[in-house]
Scaffold this motif. Structure first.
Motif, PDB file in Angstrom:
ATOM      1  N   GLU A  31       1.057  -1.285  -0.080  1.00  0.00           N
ATOM      2  CA  GLU A  31       0.068  -0.077  -0.185  1.00  0.00           C
ATOM      3  C   GLU A  31       0.777   1.277   0.077  1.00  0.00           C
ATOM      4  OE1 GLU A  31      -2.255   2.752   0.158  1.00  0.00           O
ATOM      5  OE2 GLU A  31      -3.275   1.014  -0.026  1.00  0.00           O
ATOM      6  N   LYS A  32       0.768   1.951  -0.891  1.00  0.00           N
ATOM      7  CA  LYS A  32       1.547   3.310  -1.252  1.00  0.00           C
ATOM      8  C   LYS A  32       1.513   4.342   0.037  1.00  0.00           C
ATOM      9  CE  LYS A  32      -1.610   5.706  -4.299  1.00  0.00           C
ATOM     10  NZ  LYS A  32      -1.512   6.395  -5.856  1.00  0.00           N
ATOM     11  N   ALA A  33       0.394   4.290   0.511  1.00  0.00           N
ATOM     12  CA  ALA A  33       0.058   5.199   1.769  1.00  0.00           C
ATOM     13  C   ALA A  33       1.057   4.749   2.789  1.00  0.00           C
ATOM     14  CB  ALA A  33      -1.562   5.236   2.335  1.00  0.00           C
ATOM     15  N   PRO A  34       1.158   5.837   3.885  1.00  0.00           N
ATOM     16  CA  PRO A  34       2.081   5.504   4.785  1.00  0.00           C
ATOM     17  C   PRO A  34       1.585   4.811   5.974  1.00  0.00           C
ATOM     18  CG  PRO A  34       1.536   7.824   5.023  1.00  0.00           C
ATOM     19  CD  PRO A  34       0.976   7.147   3.580  1.00  0.00           C
ATOM     20  N   GLY A  35       0.052   4.665   6.112  1.00  0.00           N
ATOM     21  CA  GLY A  35      -0.433   3.764   7.097  1.00  0.00           C
ATOM     22  C   GLY A  35      -2.030   3.786   6.692  1.00  0.00           C
ATOM     23  N   PRO A  36      -2.848   3.132   7.606  1.00  0.00           N
ATOM     24  CA  PRO A  36      -4.320   2.772   7.134  1.00  0.00           C
ATOM     25  C   PRO A  36      -5.046   4.109   7.135  1.00  0.00           C
ATOM     26  CG  PRO A  36      -3.557   1.326   8.882  1.00  0.00           C
ATOM     27  CD  PRO A  36      -2.355   2.188   8.489  1.00  0.00           C
ATOM     28  N   ARG A  37      -6.031   4.131   5.973  1.00  0.00           N
ATOM     29  CA  ARG A  37      -6.502   5.428   5.872  1.00  0.00           C
ATOM     30  C   ARG A  37      -7.540   5.900   6.944  1.00  0.00           C
ATOM     31  NH1 ARG A  37     -10.172   6.324   0.671  1.00  0.00           N
ATOM     32  NH2 ARG A  37     -11.628   4.932   1.785  1.00  0.00           N
ATOM     33  N   THR A  38      -7.427   7.114   7.495  1.00  0.00           N
ATOM     34  CA  THR A  38      -8.280   7.403   8.645  1.00  0.00           C
ATOM     35  C   THR A  38      -9.455   8.218   8.187  1.00  0.00           C
ATOM     36  OG1 THR A  38      -6.873   9.324   9.241  1.00  0.00           O
ATOM     37  CG2 THR A  38      -6.469   7.236  10.222  1.00  0.00           C
ATOM     38  N   GLU A  39      -9.205   8.850   6.907  1.00  0.00           N
ATOM     39  CA  GLU A  39     -10.500   9.800   6.248  1.00  0.00           C
ATOM     40  C   GLU A  39     -11.229   8.947   5.649  1.00  0.00           C
ATOM     41  OE1 GLU A  39      -7.260  10.126   5.278  1.00  0.00           O
ATOM     42  OE2 GLU A  39      -6.314  11.398   6.420  1.00  0.00           O
ATOM     43  N   GLY A  40     -12.359   9.395   5.485  1.00  0.00           N
ATOM     44  CA  GLY A  40     -13.545   8.682   4.790  1.00  0.00           C
ATOM     45  C   GLY A  40     -14.944   8.954   5.380  1.00  0.00           C
ATOM     46  N   TYR A  41     -15.984   8.404   4.857  1.00  0.00           N
ATOM     47  CA  TYR A  41     -17.467   8.679   5.256  1.00  0.00           C
ATOM     48  C   TYR A  41     -18.109   7.525   5.645  1.00  0.00           C
ATOM     49  CZ  TYR A  41     -17.650   7.789   0.309  1.00  0.00           C
ATOM     50  OH  TYR A  41     -17.404   7.240  -1.178  1.00  0.00           O
ATOM     51  N   MET A  42     -19.346   7.815   6.310  1.00  0.00           N
ATOM     52  CA  MET A  42     -20.163   6.848   6.566  1.00  0.00           C
ATOM     53  C   MET A  42     -20.945   6.234   5.254  1.00  0.00           C
ATOM     54  SD  MET A  42     -21.847   5.513   9.499  1.00  0.00           S
ATOM     55  CE  MET A  42     -22.264   6.972  10.675  1.00  0.00           C
ATOM     56  N   ILE A  43     -21.104   4.776   5.284  1.00  0.00           N
ATOM     57  CA  ILE A  43     -21.702   4.181   4.228  1.00  0.00           C
ATOM     58  C   ILE A  43     -22.686   3.203   4.732  1.00  0.00           C
ATOM     59  CG2 ILE A  43     -19.560   4.195   2.747  1.00  0.00           C
ATOM     60  CD1 ILE A  43     -18.999   1.128   3.472  1.00  0.00           C
ATOM     61  N   ASP A  44     -23.805   3.032   3.723  1.00  0.00           N
ATOM     62  CA  ASP A  44     -24.750   2.326   4.063  1.00  0.00           C
ATOM     63  C   ASP A  44     -24.251   0.768   3.445  1.00  0.00           C
ATOM     64  OD1 ASP A  44     -26.561   3.702   5.407  1.00  0.00           O
ATOM     65  OD2 ASP A  44     -27.138   4.770   3.674  1.00  0.00           O
ATOM     66  N   PHE A  45     -24.116  -0.197   4.252  1.00  0.00           N
ATOM     67  CA  PHE A  45     -23.374  -1.433   3.876  1.00  0.00           C
ATOM     68  C   PHE A  45     -24.611  -2.434   3.556  1.00  0.00           C
ATOM     69  CE2 PHE A  45     -21.012  -5.473   4.423  1.00  0.00           C
ATOM     70  CZ  PHE A  45     -20.315  -5.309   3.609  1.00  0.00           C
ATOM     71  N   PHE A  46     -24.960  -2.879   2.480  1.00  0.00           N
ATOM     72  CA  PHE A  46     -26.000  -3.916   2.131  1.00  0.00           C
ATOM     73  C   PHE A  46     -25.682  -4.467   0.881  1.00  0.00           C
ATOM     74  CE2 PHE A  46     -27.043  -0.022   0.323  1.00  0.00           C
ATOM     75  CZ  PHE A  46     -27.808  -0.240  -0.999  1.00  0.00           C
ATOM     76  N   GLY A  47     -26.565  -5.484   0.437  1.00  0.00           N
ATOM     77  CA  GLY A  47     -26.138  -6.135  -1.108  1.00  0.00           C
ATOM     78  C   GLY A  47     -25.331  -7.230  -0.867  1.00  0.00           C
TER      79      GLY A  47
END
Length: 428
Positions: A31-47
């Motif tokens: 993974e090219k990022a230096p660490g796990p991503r902390t930015e992001g948004y809420m998702i509705d997880f289904f399907g």
């Protein structure tokens, strides 16, 4: 067999777990990022991704990390609700197989489920690919190289693997005319006002959503019309210019907006390639089939696609046959979701006062008899084919009515929590 997976996001982590735990492959994730991503948004997880998470045994972790959202409320500049959608109505249309979770938390659950035998390296990515009919050599940005039987590009919509093996990004990425952003900030008063609601501005051409997180922070989700696909140089300044005239809690969110390095910001786009694989190189997730946030299932489709690819690798006579089978089964599903996303864009973000009024009217009608299932289906999209029609799943998983029958859900969630705590203690 050995696989190199580029990208430690949702698709890459899901595939890594399946290849190692089920097929017994040696797996390296870079993974090219230096660490796990902390930015992001809420998702509705289904399907189909929900079905895959259940079949993989990760669903209890997701239930633990999920949020009990009561509904979405569209508010004016004074905070008055102009339209609302109860999540119970949405959930009923999905037979209860729905949860709301932060995208970084979803990645956390998948990452914690990885065996220690899976190599996970941050801060390094692919620089060059030498492919043959028998395998792939990947030269990494730190100068080292890895030989593998399969190279997987799970590195998102701006995929480096895709650029190296298939060609430049502009050939395959379709900008849909929107930009999106997400960030978190501290504001106790806003946190209390939001409660368990997902509140969005009832506005034309731009929209900010706010919701409260468990740690006392407030999360902002932003989307607005933008003709140019490129990211602005100063994302914080761009957001303040775009949203500075809105009322309600928006001025407070903008005043607390973090530096650009802590803002997730990207274009809203879809990817479309004539083929998802080339020799022993294959793409998964947003690298080859981004549906965009307008489709509301990007994370779900990423997990399900990884699950189907692993299933094909398990049952096919060769890697090439598996890659062809994966695309044959999964591409029609993606094509439908991408088409649906483009059709519903006007509902997602109205471009005129008339479209805004029509959205209000549609949401208000949801309370009429029979309308909640219609509205939920419109939001969720067509759920067939179910995962079990595309891949092998346990008998108790992946059907629309098993969540109520599956025994011991609360006990399994508690076991998941205990396992995670033991893992943290061992690491410390």
């Amino acid at each position: 067999m050995k696989a190199v997976i580029c990208g430690a996001g949702i698709a890459g982590l899901s595939l890594a777990g399946r290849l190692h735990n089920v097929l017994g492959w040696e797996v390296v994730v870079v993974e090219k990022a230096p660490g796990p991503r902390t930015e992001g948004y809420m998702i509705d997880f289904f399907g189909p991704g929900y079905d895959a998470a259940e079949a993989m045994g990760v669903l209890p972790w997701l239930e633990e990390l999920g949020y009990p959202i009561s509904g979405a409320a569209f508010v004016d500049d004074q905070g008055r609700c102009r339209a609302r959608l109860g999540y119970d109505q949405f959930a009923r249309s999905l037979n209860g197989r729905l949860l709301s979770i932060m995208r970084p938390d979803l990645e956390l659950a998948l990452r914690e489920r990885l065996s220690f035998a899976v190599g996970l390296r941050f801060g390094v990515g692919p620089a060059h690919i030498d492919a043959s009919t028998h395998g792939v050599r990947v030269t990494l940005t730190d100068g080292s190289s890895v030989d593998a039987d399969l190279l997987v590009g799970a590195d998102g919509i701006h995929s480096t693997v895709r650029a190296l093996a298939f060609g430049e990004e502009q050939r395959y990425v379709r900008h849909l005319g929107y930009h999106t952003a997400a960030f978190t900030f501290d504001d106790p008063e806003a946190h209390a006002e939001l409660g368990d609601r997902f509140c969005l501005t009832d506005t034309v051409g731009r929209q900010m959503g706010l919701y409260a997180l468990r740690d006392g922070k407030v999360a902002a989700f932003i989307v607005h019309h933008a003709t140019e696909p490129c990211r602005p140089d100063d994302t914080r300044a761009a957001l303040r210019r775009e949203y500075g005239s809105l009322g309600w809690l928006v001025p407070r969110a903008l005043a607390n907006c973090p530096p650009p390095s802590r803002i997730y910001y990207d274009q809203v786009a879809q990817t479309d390639l004539p083929s998802w694989s080339r020799g022993r190189v294959v793409l998964i997730g947003d690298a080859c089939h981004a549906v965009s946030l307008l489709a509301a299932q990007g994370a779900s489709l990423a997990i399900a696609g990884a699950y189907i690819l692993a299933d094909q690798l398990a049952r096919s006579r060769s890697i090439e046959e598996a890659l062809a089978g994966y695309e044959r089964l999964w591409r029609p599903v993606i094509t439908r979701r991408q088409r649906s996303a483009r059709r519903t864009a006007r509902w997602f973000l109205p471009a005129s006062p008339r479209q805004l009024r029509l959205r209000r009217l549609g949401l208000r009608s949801v309370g009429l008899p029979g309308a909640s299932r219609i509205a939920g289906t419109a939001l969720a999209g067509r759920q067939r084919p179910y995962l079990r029609q595309l891949a092998s799943v346990p008998a108790w998983a992946g059907t629309p009515d098993t969540s109520a029958q599956r025994p011991g859900r609360s006990k399994r969630a508690q076991a998941a929590k205990s396992s995670r705590e033991q893992t943290r203690n061992a690491e410390s």
